[in-house]
Scaffold this motif. Structure first.
Motif, mmCIF file in Angstrom:
data_model
loop_
_atom_site.group_PDB
_atom_site.id
_atom_site.type_symbol
_atom_site.label_atom_id
_atom_site.label_comp_id
_atom_site.label_asym_id
_atom_site.label_seq_id
_atom_site.Cartn_x
_atom_site.Cartn_y
_atom_site.Cartn_z
ATOM 1 N N GLY A 73 65.123 72.659 57.492
ATOM 2 C CA GLY A 73 64.869 72.542 56.076
ATOM 3 C C GLY A 73 64.624 73.917 55.237
ATOM 4 N N HIS A 74 63.720 74.807 55.912
ATOM 5 C CA HIS A 74 63.613 76.073 55.009
ATOM 6 C C HIS A 74 65.017 76.999 55.517
ATOM 7 C CE1 HIS A 74 59.414 74.742 55.089
ATOM 8 N NE2 HIS A 74 59.073 75.485 54.283
ATOM 9 N N VAL A 75 65.663 77.128 56.479
ATOM 10 C CA VAL A 75 66.742 77.885 56.872
ATOM 11 C C VAL A 75 67.701 77.248 56.056
ATOM 12 C CG1 VAL A 75 68.252 78.497 58.527
ATOM 13 C CG2 VAL A 75 65.914 78.428 59.036
ATOM 14 N N GLY A 76 68.040 76.143 55.909
ATOM 15 C CA GLY A 76 68.965 75.291 54.987
ATOM 16 C C GLY A 76 68.952 75.838 53.620
ATOM 17 N N LEU A 77 67.542 75.734 53.077
ATOM 18 C CA LEU A 77 67.481 76.196 51.564
ATOM 19 C C LEU A 77 67.546 77.571 51.533
ATOM 20 C CD1 LEU A 77 64.295 74.293 50.802
ATOM 21 C CD2 LEU A 77 66.470 73.820 50.009
ATOM 22 N N ALA A 78 67.311 78.473 52.427
ATOM 23 C CA ALA A 78 67.525 79.786 52.376
ATOM 24 C C ALA A 78 69.094 80.232 52.290
ATOM 25 C CB ALA A 78 66.867 80.667 53.497
ATOM 26 N N VAL A 79 69.736 79.731 52.784
ATOM 27 C CA VAL A 79 71.145 79.760 53.141
ATOM 28 C C VAL A 79 71.852 79.075 51.622
ATOM 29 C CG1 VAL A 79 73.303 79.280 54.278
ATOM 30 C CG2 VAL A 79 71.604 79.762 55.640
ATOM 31 N N ALA A 80 71.523 77.954 51.343
ATOM 32 C CA ALA A 80 72.197 77.525 50.289
ATOM 33 C C ALA A 80 71.822 78.200 48.911
ATOM 34 C CB ALA A 80 71.793 75.985 50.058
ATOM 35 N N PHE A 81 70.525 78.410 48.717
ATOM 36 C CA PHE A 81 70.159 79.154 47.565
ATOM 37 C C PHE A 81 70.404 80.792 47.500
ATOM 38 C CE2 PHE A 81 67.094 75.628 46.776
ATOM 39 C CZ PHE A 81 67.656 75.160 45.662
ATOM 40 N N GLY A 82 70.751 81.286 48.751
ATOM 41 C CA GLY A 82 71.073 82.584 48.852
ATOM 42 C C GLY A 82 72.552 82.872 48.559
ATOM 43 N N VAL A 83 73.440 81.694 48.908
ATOM 44 C CA VAL A 83 74.852 81.949 48.352
ATOM 45 C C VAL A 83 74.708 81.508 46.746
ATOM 46 C CG1 VAL A 83 76.984 80.404 48.403
ATOM 47 C CG2 VAL A 83 75.669 81.109 50.581
ATOM 48 N N PHE A 84 73.954 80.823 46.345
ATOM 49 C CA PHE A 84 74.055 80.347 44.893
ATOM 50 C C PHE A 84 73.651 81.839 44.101
ATOM 51 C CE2 PHE A 84 71.159 79.305 41.189
ATOM 52 C CZ PHE A 84 72.175 79.091 40.334
ATOM 53 N N VAL A 85 72.393 82.190 44.545
ATOM 54 C CA VAL A 85 71.819 83.395 43.732
ATOM 55 C C VAL A 85 72.870 84.405 43.793
ATOM 56 C CG1 VAL A 85 70.210 85.176 43.866
ATOM 57 C CG2 VAL A 85 69.527 82.838 44.103
ATOM 58 N N ARG A 86 73.624 84.780 44.890
ATOM 59 C CA ARG A 86 74.723 85.825 44.905
ATOM 60 C C ARG A 86 76.050 85.435 43.920
ATOM 61 N NH1 ARG A 86 76.130 89.740 48.522
ATOM 62 N NH2 ARG A 86 74.496 89.168 50.068
ATOM 63 N N ALA A 87 76.270 84.120 44.009
ATOM 64 C CA ALA A 87 77.570 83.839 43.234
ATOM 65 C C ALA A 87 77.100 83.747 41.716
ATOM 66 C CB ALA A 87 77.964 82.169 43.637
ATOM 67 N N SER A 88 75.887 83.420 41.235
ATOM 68 C CA SER A 88 75.502 83.507 40.261
ATOM 69 C C SER A 88 75.040 84.856 39.551
ATOM 70 C CB SER A 88 74.349 82.341 39.800
ATOM 71 O OG SER A 88 73.355 82.489 40.390
ATOM 72 N N LYS A 89 75.001 85.751 40.202
ATOM 73 C CA LYS A 89 74.446 86.952 40.122
ATOM 74 C C LYS A 89 73.087 87.092 39.336
ATOM 75 C CE LYS A 89 79.234 88.873 39.293
ATOM 76 N NZ LYS A 89 80.029 89.292 38.518
ATOM 77 N N LEU A 90 72.255 86.107 40.021
ATOM 78 C CA LEU A 90 70.809 86.302 39.481
ATOM 79 C C LEU A 90 70.213 87.262 40.216
ATOM 80 C CD1 LEU A 90 69.878 82.211 39.446
ATOM 81 C CD2 LEU A 90 70.031 84.119 37.312
ATOM 82 N N GLU A 91 69.130 87.741 39.878
ATOM 83 C CA GLU A 91 68.321 88.804 40.605
ATOM 84 C C GLU A 91 67.679 88.239 41.992
ATOM 85 O OE1 GLU A 91 64.988 92.306 40.051
ATOM 86 O OE2 GLU A 91 64.815 90.640 38.908
ATOM 87 N N ARG A 92 68.150 88.740 43.126
ATOM 88 C CA ARG A 92 67.738 88.131 44.397
ATOM 89 C C ARG A 92 66.158 88.066 44.731
ATOM 90 N NH1 ARG A 92 67.507 90.192 49.844
ATOM 91 N NH2 ARG A 92 67.583 88.761 51.508
ATOM 92 N N ARG A 93 65.541 89.229 44.222
ATOM 93 C CA ARG A 93 64.128 89.292 44.486
ATOM 94 C C ARG A 93 63.267 88.587 43.476
ATOM 95 N NH1 ARG A 93 61.717 93.879 41.883
ATOM 96 N NH2 ARG A 93 60.126 94.030 43.686
ATOM 97 N N THR A 94 63.822 88.374 42.490
ATOM 98 C CA THR A 94 63.102 87.132 41.432
ATOM 99 C C THR A 94 63.364 85.952 41.782
ATOM 100 O OG1 THR A 94 63.040 89.033 39.750
ATOM 101 C CG2 THR A 94 63.054 86.680 39.273
ATOM 102 N N TYR A 95 64.459 85.303 42.029
ATOM 103 C CA TYR A 95 64.674 83.861 42.071
ATOM 104 C C TYR A 95 64.952 83.335 43.461
ATOM 105 C CZ TYR A 95 65.754 84.666 36.987
ATOM 106 O OH TYR A 95 65.673 84.793 35.649
ATOM 107 N N LEU A 96 65.159 84.055 44.422
ATOM 108 C CA LEU A 96 65.395 83.113 45.778
ATOM 109 C C LEU A 96 64.250 82.644 46.200
ATOM 110 C CD1 LEU A 96 67.472 82.313 47.751
ATOM 111 C CD2 LEU A 96 67.543 84.633 48.840
ATOM 112 N N ALA A 97 63.056 83.638 46.396
ATOM 113 C CA ALA A 97 61.871 82.912 46.880
ATOM 114 C C ALA A 97 61.314 81.602 46.258
ATOM 115 C CB ALA A 97 60.720 83.769 47.349
ATOM 116 N N PRO A 98 61.265 81.793 44.981
ATOM 117 C CA PRO A 98 60.977 80.404 44.272
ATOM 118 C C PRO A 98 61.756 79.415 44.390
ATOM 119 C CG PRO A 98 60.773 82.332 42.832
ATOM 120 C CD PRO A 98 61.538 82.800 44.209
#
Length: 293
Positions: A73-98
């Motif tokens: 579950g944790h790995v899946g969320l990291a992959v899914a939201f990692g792709v989303f943050v990159r695609a939406s150009k949000l700041e990775r260090r701010t948004y990915l962990a939350p």
């Protein structure tokens, strides 16, 4: 009607205790957040975890399967939201962990024990330990650009989980006076964490509520869908299934805000996510519990 009453009986104590913490601060009373948090994570929560695992009746094989599901579950969320943050150009260090890590301690543990009893608590503490392991390593790396692998080895919650699993596997029990002492310490954990959650929410301020609303809604939908798929894929029984779904759907943890503030990410944006996702969970978690019960 019976199901609605059951759900209300589960969630009402959780949010009422958090509300007490919120009101305590708004009334101007003192609450030493750092001291209480340290007391909880150093003594109360590890004691709760250790005793819950030592005394659980869950077969070791089921706990192993649930642990693998929690890691997935944790790995899946990291992959899914990692792709989303990159695609939406949000700041990775701010948004990915939350977006990855939920409040599996303050909210997840109380909901698990109220909804699923001692067996549910056993599963919930495993999920919490996995969350702690990921957040103290990958989570800090995301925010700070470096890991904190040494911190994991010093984290009481991790050691309590390992020792509890060892005692469960071997069928060992601590002497009665030790068990009673740890049990008393553990009984502090849930009310302390819930009141502290309310205190922390009361002290947060943010100007970025609009973005927080749709990101919190997205997090909830993705977490629910992924949790359901993983629980089905690992063929978890009803209690483990419910705990996995509830734990993955918990709102953004306050620790995400503390890390953002410490390492100079956009703490205002993270504060918004914490506040909005927690308020959203007041309506969402009862619905989720009604589905999985």
């Amino acid at each position: 009607m019976n199901l609605l009453l059951t759900v209300l009986e589960i969630v009402a104590p959780v949010f009422l205790l958090a509300g007490i913490g919120f009101a305590w601060v708004k009334l101007g009373f003192e609450y030493r957040l750092q001291f209480v948090t340290r007391l909880a994570v150093t003594l109360a929560v590890p004691s709760l975890i250790f005793v819950a695992l030592m005394q659980t009746q869950i077969p070791p094989g089921e706990l192993t399967r649930f642990t693998l599901a929690a890691i997935t579950g944790h790995v899946g969320l990291a992959v899914a939201f990692g792709v989303f943050v990159r695609a939406s150009k949000l700041e990775r260090r701010t948004y990915l962990a939350p977006l990855i890590f939920g409040n599996t301690g303050n909210l997840g543990l109380p909901l698990a024990i109220f909804a699923f009893g001692q067996a549910g608590l056993g599963f919930a503490v495993i999920f919490l330990a996995v969350t702690a392991l990921f957040s103290f390593t990958y989570g800090i790396y995301l925010v700070a650009g470096k890991g904190a692998f040494g911190k994991v080895a010093r984290e009481p919650m991790v050691w309590a989980t390992l020792l509890g699993a060892l005692f469960l596997w071997q069928g060992w029990q601590t002497p009665v006076f030790v068990t009673n002492t740890l049990d008393l310490l553990g009984q502090m954990a849930i009310p302390m964490m819930l009141i502290t959650l309310g205190v922390a929410i009361a002290r947060l301020t943010t100007r970025k509520l609009g973005q927080a609303v749709w990101l919190s809604a997205l997090k909830l939908v993705v977490c629910f869908a992924l949790a359901w798929a993983i629980a089905k894929g690992f063929d978890l029984d009803k209690v483990a299934f419910g705990v996995l779904v509830v734990q993955m759907c918990t709102p953004v943890a306050v620790t995400s805000y503390l890390l953002a503030e410490r390492f100079e990410a956009d703490s205002d944006a993270v504060a918004g996510l914490v506040m909005v996702s927690t308020l959203m969970s007041v309506g969402a978690l009862p619905i989720i519990l009604a589905i999985v019960l």
